[in-house]
Structures are given as structure tokens and as C-alpha cells.
Design a protein around this motif. Structure first.
Motif, mmCIF file in Angstrom:
data_model
loop_
_atom_site.group_PDB
_atom_site.id
_atom_site.type_symbol
_atom_site.label_atom_id
_atom_site.label_comp_id
_atom_site.label_asym_id
_atom_site.label_seq_id
_atom_site.Cartn_x
_atom_site.Cartn_y
_atom_site.Cartn_z
ATOM 1 N N LYS A 73 78.669 3.310 10.033
ATOM 2 C CA LYS A 73 77.942 4.577 9.990
ATOM 3 C C LYS A 73 78.897 5.735 9.714
ATOM 4 O O LYS A 73 78.561 6.654 8.962
ATOM 5 N N PHE A 119 74.496 1.857 4.572
ATOM 6 C CA PHE A 119 75.911 1.984 4.929
ATOM 7 C C PHE A 119 76.795 1.720 3.715
ATOM 8 O O PHE A 119 77.889 2.269 3.599
ATOM 9 N N ASP A 176 72.594 7.700 12.905
ATOM 10 C CA ASP A 176 71.862 6.517 13.338
ATOM 11 C C ASP A 176 71.474 5.706 12.121
ATOM 12 O O ASP A 176 71.309 6.251 11.018
ATOM 13 N N SER A 177 71.275 4.397 12.318
ATOM 14 C CA SER A 177 70.873 3.560 11.185
ATOM 15 C C SER A 177 69.446 3.851 10.760
ATOM 16 O O SER A 177 69.038 3.542 9.649
ATOM 17 N N ASP A 235 70.873 -0.290 15.050
ATOM 18 C CA ASP A 235 71.459 0.273 16.264
ATOM 19 C C ASP A 235 71.128 -0.578 17.481
ATOM 20 O O ASP A 235 71.860 -0.570 18.473
#
Length: 275
Positions: free
Chosen positions: A234, A47, A241-242, A254
């Protein structure tokens, strides 16, 4: 993600953390959860736009050493864990202000990267301290910890199903377009209902029900903030999605985002309400 895939994954994975929370001694549980949260922090570095392995490993190592130092310096009273738990509550208050200005921290500057890495540590370390504090509180500590986790799961599931069925009014369209106010109310209601059967299992009398419901609803509400904050990170980094660790559920972060916000608020609120 399909609803069936989401439910199937949850049913397969749920027994493992439940058994760990109930039967592992606190030091072993803390070590296991530390490993899981550090793995989540590895996802968080993406991120912040950190791609090279060396700085990512150094960041994780620094957080692991911080956790070890907090345990070593806490002593039997767990003073440092409790202090950092309080810091976690203050941090999530600041996150609410950040969510009100979703453009804050955008960009690929060194300042923005550093800010997001610091945010990751402030999300993870206080939550880990709160879990250790809660789990170690006498014979009912493991049950209280399990209840904290279950109420977040209930809030998440209630929000998902209520939002899917009745969702109309967007909660934060600039951050997470799929979330609705109807989903929030559904999540709060589901978590509040969980307090009723949990009351005797937590060693409380029925006179404590209003305080437990208040604690449950406050915790469920702040869990939404944790979910939104990860969604914002995000969105800043342009990822959906992570990770892809859990089919239908995304990556570790998540699954952890709501809990990271909930745990400090839950344990501090529990102490404040005298439960």
C-alpha cells in the motif's frame, strides 16, 4: 478508524466465517474462500498500478484456473495442495527479506508491476491450498481451520489493544508507523492464551500443549509479516486502505493479509510437529 466502529464491524461479520468453517463441506468452503481471495486479488492489482479492467480480469482468471488445476491434479492425497502449501512457507521467508529492503520493487516500471502481481499470486494461492489441506483433515479438520483463523484474529486484536495502550517502540516505521513491538508482544500473548481452551476441542491431550503453543506463536508471528507486507504494498502504491468494504477495517485484503501468511505456516507446522 474508531475503536467502536472496528469492534462493531468485527462482531457483525465474525459469525459468518465461523459457521462456514465449521459446517460447510471442504469443496464448498474452498469455492467460497477462492471467490473471497480472488476478490482480494482484484484489490491487489491496484497495488501493482493496474487500472484497466481487462488486464485485471485476465489476472484473476489466470489465478482461478491455477486453483482449479491444483484441485484437479491433487487427487485424494491432495499432493499438489500440500506442495503449494510448502511453497507458501518458503515464499513468506523471502518476504521477510523483502521487508528488510522496503525500497525493493518501487516504481512504476513493467518489471515492478509484474513482480507485485506475482507476489499477489504467491500470497493468495498457497494460502488457499493450505486452507483446503487443513479443512479436509478428518473430523477435526474444520475445528483446526477455525482455530487457525481465530488465533490470527486474537493476535490482531491483542496487537491492536496492546499497541494502543502501551505502544512506544516502533516495529517498522518505514513500512507501518503505527505498529509497535509492544503490540506484537500483546498479539503473541493473546494467541498463545487461546491454545489452552482450544486443546481439548482439537482432540489433543495436555501433553500436546507445548507443541500447540509453539505452533500458535509461530503462526501469530508470521501473521505480522503478512500484515506488514500488505502495508508495504500500500505504501508503494500510495493508498491508505485496500478498499472500503468493511467500516473501520478497510477492504478485503486488509482483512486477509495476516491470514494469507498464517495459513501455510500453520498447516505445515502442524504436520511437522505431529499435531
Amino acid at each position: 478508524m474508531s475503536r467502536r466502529q472496528r469492534i462493531t464491524t468485527a462482531l457483525i461479520l465474525a459469525p459468518l466465517p465461523i459457521l462456514a468453517l465449521l459446517f460447510l463441506p471442504t469443496p464448498w468452503l474452498a469455492a467460497l474462500v477462492a471467490a473471497v481471495m480472488l476478490a482480494g486479488l482484484w484489490e491487489w492489482t491496484a497495488f501493482a498500478g493496474i487500472e484497466d479492467k481487462t488486464p485485471r480480469i485476465l489476472f484473476l482468471t489466470a489465478n482461478a484456473l491455477m486453483m482449479a488445476a491444483l484441485v484437479w491434479g491433487g487427487g485424494p492425497s491432495l499432493f499438489t495442495l500440500k506442495l503449494v502449501g510448502l511453497v507458501g512457507v518458503a515464499w513468506w521467508g523471502l518476504v521477510c527479506l523483502w521487508l528488510a529492503r522496503p525500497g525493493f520493487g518501487t516504481g512504476d516500471s513493467q518489471r515492478a508491476r509484474g513482480l507485485k502481481l506475482l507476489a499477489g499470486s504467491l500470497c493468495v494461492v498457497p494460502a488457499w491450498c493450505a486452507l483446503g489441506w487443513l479443512h479436509s483433515e478428518g473430523d477435526f479438520g474444520p475445528r483446526w481451520t477455525l482455530f487457525a483463523v481465530l488465533l490470527v484474529w486474537a493476535a490482531d486484536s491483542g496487537a491492536y489493544f496492546a499497541g494502543s495502550r502501551w505502544g512506544r517502540r516502533k516495529l517498522a516505521p518505514a513500512i507501518s508507523p503505527g505498529k509497535t513491538w509492544e503490540g506484537v508482544w500483546g498479539g503473541l500473548a493473546a494467541s498463545a492464551l487461546l491454545a489452552v481452551p482450544a486443546l481439548p476441542l482439537l482432540g489433543l491431550g495436555w501433553s500436546s500443549l507445548p507443541a500447540l503453543v509453539l505452533l500458535t506463536v509461530l503462526t501469530a508471528a508470521i501473521s505480522v509479516v503478512g500484515d506488514l507486507f500488505e502495508s508495504l504494498m500500500k505504501r508503494h502504491s500510495g493508498v491508505k486502505d485496500s478498499g472500503a468494504l468493511f467500516p473501520g477495517h478497510g477492504g478485503l485484503m486488509d482483512r486477509l493479509d495476516s491470514l494469507l501468511a498464517a495459513l501455510p505456516v500453520f498447516v505445515v507446522g502442524k504436520a511437522w510437529l505431529g499435531l
